[in-house]
Design a protein around this motif. Structure first.
Motif, PDB file in Angstrom:
ATOM      1  N   THR A  96     -12.453 -82.367  79.200  1.00 48.26           N
ATOM      2  CA  THR A  96     -12.497 -81.096  78.473  1.00 48.26           C
ATOM      3  C   THR A  96     -12.315 -79.991  79.498  1.00 48.26           C
ATOM      4  O   THR A  96     -12.996 -79.982  80.523  1.00 48.26           O
ATOM      5  N   ASP A  97     -11.347 -79.078  79.267  1.00 49.34           N
ATOM      6  CA  ASP A  97     -11.078 -78.050  80.282  1.00 49.34           C
ATOM      7  C   ASP A  97     -12.010 -76.845  80.127  1.00 49.34           C
ATOM      8  O   ASP A  97     -12.876 -76.809  79.255  1.00 49.34           O
ATOM      9  N   ALA A  98     -11.811 -75.859  80.985  1.00 47.92           N
ATOM     10  CA  ALA A  98     -12.708 -74.700  81.044  1.00 47.92           C
ATOM     11  C   ALA A  98     -12.681 -73.875  79.758  1.00 47.92           C
ATOM     12  O   ALA A  98     -13.628 -73.151  79.454  1.00 47.92           O
ATOM     13  N   THR A  99     -11.598 -74.008  78.972  1.00 49.23           N
ATOM     14  CA  THR A  99     -11.497 -73.232  77.719  1.00 49.23           C
ATOM     15  C   THR A  99     -12.143 -73.970  76.544  1.00 49.23           C
ATOM     16  O   THR A  99     -12.147 -73.484  75.425  1.00 49.23           O
ATOM     17  N   ALA A 101     -11.021 -76.945  75.542  1.00 43.56           N
ATOM     18  CA  ALA A 101     -10.010 -77.812  74.918  1.00 43.56           C
ATOM     19  C   ALA A 101     -10.258 -79.263  75.332  1.00 43.56           C
ATOM     20  O   ALA A 101     -10.393 -79.562  76.517  1.00 43.56           O
ATOM     21  N   ARG A 118      -8.178 -77.624  70.580  1.00 44.49           N
ATOM     22  CA  ARG A 118      -9.217 -76.594  70.653  1.00 44.49           C
ATOM     23  C   ARG A 118      -9.241 -75.854  69.328  1.00 44.49           C
ATOM     24  O   ARG A 118      -8.186 -75.508  68.794  1.00 44.49           O
ATOM     25  N   ASN A 119     -10.411 -75.609  68.784  1.00 40.18           N
ATOM     26  CA  ASN A 119     -10.554 -74.887  67.503  1.00 40.18           C
ATOM     27  C   ASN A 119      -9.695 -75.497  66.393  1.00 40.18           C
ATOM     28  O   ASN A 119      -9.055 -74.777  65.628  1.00 40.18           O
ATOM     29  N   CYS A 123      -3.368 -77.440  71.195  1.00 34.26           N
ATOM     30  CA  CYS A 123      -2.973 -76.325  72.073  1.00 34.26           C
ATOM     31  C   CYS A 123      -2.161 -76.790  73.279  1.00 34.26           C
ATOM     32  O   CYS A 123      -1.643 -75.981  74.040  1.00 34.26           O
ATOM     33  N   ASP A 137       2.366 -75.691  76.314  1.00 32.01           N
ATOM     34  CA  ASP A 137       1.047 -75.053  76.229  1.00 32.01           C
ATOM     35  C   ASP A 137       1.131 -73.892  75.252  1.00 32.01           C
ATOM     36  O   ASP A 137       1.972 -73.001  75.419  1.00 32.01           O
ATOM     37  N   HIS A 139      -0.414 -70.543  73.709  1.00 34.31           N
ATOM     38  CA  HIS A 139      -1.339 -69.471  74.111  1.00 34.31           C
ATOM     39  C   HIS A 139      -1.941 -68.731  72.926  1.00 34.31           C
ATOM     40  O   HIS A 139      -3.029 -68.196  73.005  1.00 34.31           O
ATOM     41  N   SER A 140      -1.208 -68.652  71.827  1.00 33.32           N
ATOM     42  CA  SER A 140      -1.758 -67.985  70.635  1.00 33.32           C
ATOM     43  C   SER A 140      -1.086 -68.550  69.394  1.00 33.32           C
ATOM     44  O   SER A 140      -0.016 -69.154  69.474  1.00 33.32           O
TER      45      SER A 140
END
Length: 215
Positions: A96-99, A101, A118-119, A123, A137, A139-140
């Motif tokens: 799991t990364d820092a964000t 995800a 993520r969410n 992502c 990747d 981003h939004s």
């Protein structure tokens, strides 16, 4: 247990993508492609079977570019069950990364592919496609109320054997709701070609759904 959790997380995010339903009638639109200071205009038609036609664009390269983008978009709008797409794959958690995800490692038919979720959205996609490794990747995203659509994302293409960089592009997509459907209204692609930045801007306007044929 973990395998089941990883599959459930992946399935939930997969089913949260925005797709067109089986009643999608297709549409027509005016198109403009701007590459540097060159501008190409014409019309497009996306059929209910998701094939795409480009009309009145004389320049063959521009025509191919427009058609390629429309077909690429349509492929992502097809509603296929998770089982159809991923039934022969296994899923396991990576890191799991820092964000926040969660990385999902794929085994089975698509061994070596991986995703990040993520969410309840995918992502990051890392896939081996037609002899190239693609990493995207996101981003939004756009929230449509009927699933998410990627808004800004970055694609990197590498040689699967050597890892050599083959290309990279930044995308920004915008959509317009026409009738019951979200239709791509603009796509901007920024890339580096021969060491020079190239910006391609695809704009779709006057979007009209086709009337479904009477059965």
């Amino acid at each position: 247990m973990m395998e089941q959790d990883a599959r459930q997380l992946m399935q939930s995010a997969y089913e949260n993508r925005y797709t067109w339903d089986k009643n999608f009638p297709g549409y027509t639109a005016d198109v403009q492609l701007k590459v540097g200071d060159q501008v190409y205009r014409g019309k497009v038609k996306v059929n209910s079977n998701l094939s795409a036609e480009v009309i009145d664009v004389a320049d063959e390269q521009a025509k191919q570019a427009i058609q390629g983008q429309l077909q690429e978009v349509a492929i992502h709008r097809i509603r296929r069950s998770f089982e159809d797409t991923h039934g022969k794959n296994t899923f396991a958690f990576g890191e799991t990364d820092a964000t926040g995800a969660a990385e999902i490692l794929v085994g089975g038919k698509s061994e070596g592919d991986r995703y990040k979720v993520r969410n309840n959205e995918v992502c990051m996609v890392h896939r081996h496609i037609h002899g190239i490794v693609v990493t995207i990747d996101t981003h939004s995203s756009h929230q449509t109320g009927e699933g998410y659509l990627s808004h800004r994302y970055h694609s990197v293409y590498r040689d699967p054997k050597t890892g050599e960089l083959k290309g990279e592009q930044d995308y920004e997509d915008n959509y317009e709701k026409v009738g019951d459907y979200q239709i791509l209204s603009s796509r901007t692609i920024r890339s580096i070609e021969d060491g020079q930045p190239v910006v391609s801007e695809f704009s779709f306007s006057n979007i009209k759904l086709l009337q479904p044929a009477l059965v």
